[in-house]
Write a protein that holds these residues in place. Structure first.
Motif, PDB file in Angstrom:
ATOM      1  N   GLN A 151      64.039  33.842  -5.134  1.00  0.00           N
ATOM      2  CA  GLN A 151      63.559  32.628  -5.800  1.00  0.00           C
ATOM      3  C   GLN A 151      64.415  31.419  -5.423  1.00  0.00           C
ATOM      4  O   GLN A 151      63.899  30.311  -5.218  1.00  0.00           O
ATOM      5  CB  GLN A 151      63.557  32.813  -7.314  1.00  0.00           C
ATOM      6  N   ALA A 152      65.737  31.642  -5.299  1.00  0.00           N
ATOM      7  CA  ALA A 152      66.626  30.549  -4.896  1.00  0.00           C
ATOM      8  C   ALA A 152      66.286  30.074  -3.482  1.00  0.00           C
ATOM      9  O   ALA A 152      66.283  28.871  -3.199  1.00  0.00           O
ATOM     10  CB  ALA A 152      68.085  31.008  -4.960  1.00  0.00           C
ATOM     11  N   VAL A 153      65.998  31.026  -2.582  1.00  0.00           N
ATOM     12  CA  VAL A 153      65.613  30.677  -1.213  1.00  0.00           C
ATOM     13  C   VAL A 153      64.307  29.894  -1.212  1.00  0.00           C
ATOM     14  O   VAL A 153      64.180  28.856  -0.545  1.00  0.00           O
ATOM     15  CB  VAL A 153      65.467  31.953  -0.357  1.00  0.00           C
ATOM     16  N   GLU A 154      63.320  30.348  -1.960  1.00  0.00           N
ATOM     17  CA  GLU A 154      62.012  29.682  -1.962  1.00  0.00           C
ATOM     18  C   GLU A 154      62.076  28.315  -2.634  1.00  0.00           C
ATOM     19  O   GLU A 154      61.390  27.375  -2.205  1.00  0.00           O
ATOM     20  CB  GLU A 154      60.986  30.578  -2.659  1.00  0.00           C
ATOM     21  N   ASP A 155      62.898  28.188  -3.674  1.00  0.00           N
ATOM     22  CA  ASP A 155      63.036  26.883  -4.325  1.00  0.00           C
ATOM     23  C   ASP A 155      63.587  25.840  -3.367  1.00  0.00           C
ATOM     24  O   ASP A 155      63.181  24.662  -3.409  1.00  0.00           O
ATOM     25  CB  ASP A 155      63.961  26.997  -5.543  1.00  0.00           C
ATOM     26  N   LYS A 156      64.505  26.261  -2.503  1.00  0.00           N
ATOM     27  CA  LYS A 156      65.126  25.298  -1.581  1.00  0.00           C
ATOM     28  C   LYS A 156      64.306  25.080  -0.320  1.00  0.00           C
ATOM     29  O   LYS A 156      64.132  23.937   0.120  1.00  0.00           O
ATOM     30  CB  LYS A 156      66.526  25.787  -1.197  1.00  0.00           C
ATOM     31  N   HIS A 157      63.785  26.158   0.272  1.00  0.00           N
ATOM     32  CA  HIS A 157      63.166  26.065   1.593  1.00  0.00           C
ATOM     33  C   HIS A 157      61.641  26.073   1.581  1.00  0.00           C
ATOM     34  O   HIS A 157      61.016  25.612   2.539  1.00  0.00           O
ATOM     35  CB  HIS A 157      63.657  27.223   2.477  1.00  0.00           C
ATOM     36  N   TYR A 158      61.037  26.588   0.513  1.00  0.00           N
ATOM     37  CA  TYR A 158      59.569  26.674   0.458  1.00  0.00           C
ATOM     38  C   TYR A 158      59.085  26.181  -0.909  1.00  0.00           C
ATOM     39  O   TYR A 158      58.407  26.905  -1.649  1.00  0.00           O
ATOM     40  CB  TYR A 158      59.114  28.113   0.699  1.00  0.00           C
ATOM     41  N   PRO A 159      59.417  24.948  -1.266  1.00  0.00           N
ATOM     42  CA  PRO A 159      59.132  24.469  -2.633  1.00  0.00           C
ATOM     43  C   PRO A 159      57.648  24.294  -2.946  1.00  0.00           C
ATOM     44  O   PRO A 159      57.281  24.183  -4.117  1.00  0.00           O
ATOM     45  CB  PRO A 159      59.868  23.122  -2.679  1.00  0.00           C
ATOM     46  N   THR A 160      56.788  24.267  -1.932  1.00  0.00           N
ATOM     47  CA  THR A 160      55.362  24.053  -2.192  1.00  0.00           C
ATOM     48  C   THR A 160      54.610  25.343  -2.487  1.00  0.00           C
ATOM     49  O   THR A 160      53.416  25.309  -2.810  1.00  0.00           O
ATOM     50  CB  THR A 160      54.694  23.371  -0.974  1.00  0.00           C
ATOM     51  N   LEU A 161      55.271  26.485  -2.387  1.00  0.00           N
ATOM     52  CA  LEU A 161      54.605  27.757  -2.665  1.00  0.00           C
ATOM     53  C   LEU A 161      54.293  27.880  -4.156  1.00  0.00           C
ATOM     54  O   LEU A 161      55.061  27.397  -5.004  1.00  0.00           O
ATOM     55  CB  LEU A 161      55.489  28.932  -2.243  1.00  0.00           C
ATOM     56  N   PRO A 162      53.173  28.510  -4.495  1.00  0.00           N
ATOM     57  CA  PRO A 162      52.878  28.733  -5.919  1.00  0.00           C
ATOM     58  C   PRO A 162      53.872  29.693  -6.548  1.00  0.00           C
ATOM     59  O   PRO A 162      54.480  30.518  -5.864  1.00  0.00           O
ATOM     60  CB  PRO A 162      51.464  29.329  -5.886  1.00  0.00           C
ATOM     61  N   ALA A 163      54.037  29.571  -7.846  1.00  0.00           N
ATOM     62  CA  ALA A 163      54.963  30.448  -8.556  1.00  0.00           C
ATOM     63  C   ALA A 163      54.449  31.885  -8.535  1.00  0.00           C
ATOM     64  O   ALA A 163      53.249  32.136  -8.419  1.00  0.00           O
ATOM     65  CB  ALA A 163      55.129  29.970  -9.995  1.00  0.00           C
TER      66      ALA A 163
END
Length: 231
Positions: free
Chosen positions: A100-112
């Motif tokens: 989640q930390a990786v996606e928050d920083k690098h892929y912020p447009t992905l749905p939750a």
């Protein structure tokens, strides 16, 4: 692709969520290894008793000393071999936070994503730890037979297991367990190579405690890259 995923993960190593997972993982690993060592010592003392007797021979006092010294050696050497698999498995319980930390920083447009239930994460971690421990204990036989090849056996075996597990855990957050298996089967050579590159630093004391975190982050990036997403 693998190197870019690794360096992206390395660039986030200072993330507070990474540190939190590392501290909890290492703490639980140390507690578990101490408990296992204490249990092994108790078992050896219980088995040896005050004196060992053999049929038709009688008491053999020196067998107690052999058993006790062997137990001390076993308690000292086992954590060296088990630290990596135990730490890797325990940290896999917290992979959700790393991913989640990786996606928050690098892929912020992905749905939750709904996230993996803690009970399911515990089950997966227990299964993974069992496989890693059994595989590494059985590998001791191969190390003894093929001593010059021992490092390569260690890297290849743990690379396969780490790559398989971490990629599956990273992928099933987005595509479910079945989808993760299909994607893993399609890209297994890449996943195995990435896992092997993660396994090589596992031979270095202390550094091997950070590798599971980097591995989790790296395979999160790798999953997205193989799925056609860019940071």
């Amino acid at each position: 692709m693998i190197l870019s995923a690794f360096f992206a993960a390395l660039g986030q190593i200072g993330d507070p969520r990474f540190r939190s997972v590392l501290l909890r993982g290492v703490g639980l690993t140390i507690v578990l290894l101490i408990a296992a060592s204490a249990g092994a010592i108790w078992l050896i003392n219980w088995l040896s008793g005050d004196e060992i007797s053999l049929p038709w021979i009688g008491a053999v006092p020196w067998l107690n000393d052999v058993l006790n010294y062997s137990g001390i050696f076993l308690v000292m050497i086992l954590p060296v071999f088990l630290m990596m698999p135990v730490a890797s498995a325990i940290i896999s319980m917290f992979l959700e936070e790393v991913a989640q930390a990786v996606e928050d920083k690098h892929y912020p447009t992905l749905p939750a994503v709904p996230g993996i239930p803690f009970s399911e994460g515990m089950r997966d971690a227990a299964e993974f730890m069992s496989v890693l421990i059994v595989a590494n204990l059985l590998a001791l036989i191969l190390y003894a037979i093929f001593t010059p090849l021992a490092p390569f056996i260690f890297w290849a075996m743990n690379g396969f297991l780490l790559g398989r597990e971490y990629f599956t855990l990273a992928a099933m957050r987005r595509v479910g367990r079945d989808g993760a298996r299909k994607l893993r089967a399609k890209h297994m050579p890449t996943i195995w190579l990435a896992g092997t590159l993660m396994a090589i630093p596992l031979s270095v004391p202390l550094v091997n405690l950070v590798i599971p975190i980097l591995g989790a982050a790296t395979f999160t990036h790798l999953y997205h890259k193989l799925s056609g997403r860019t940071p």
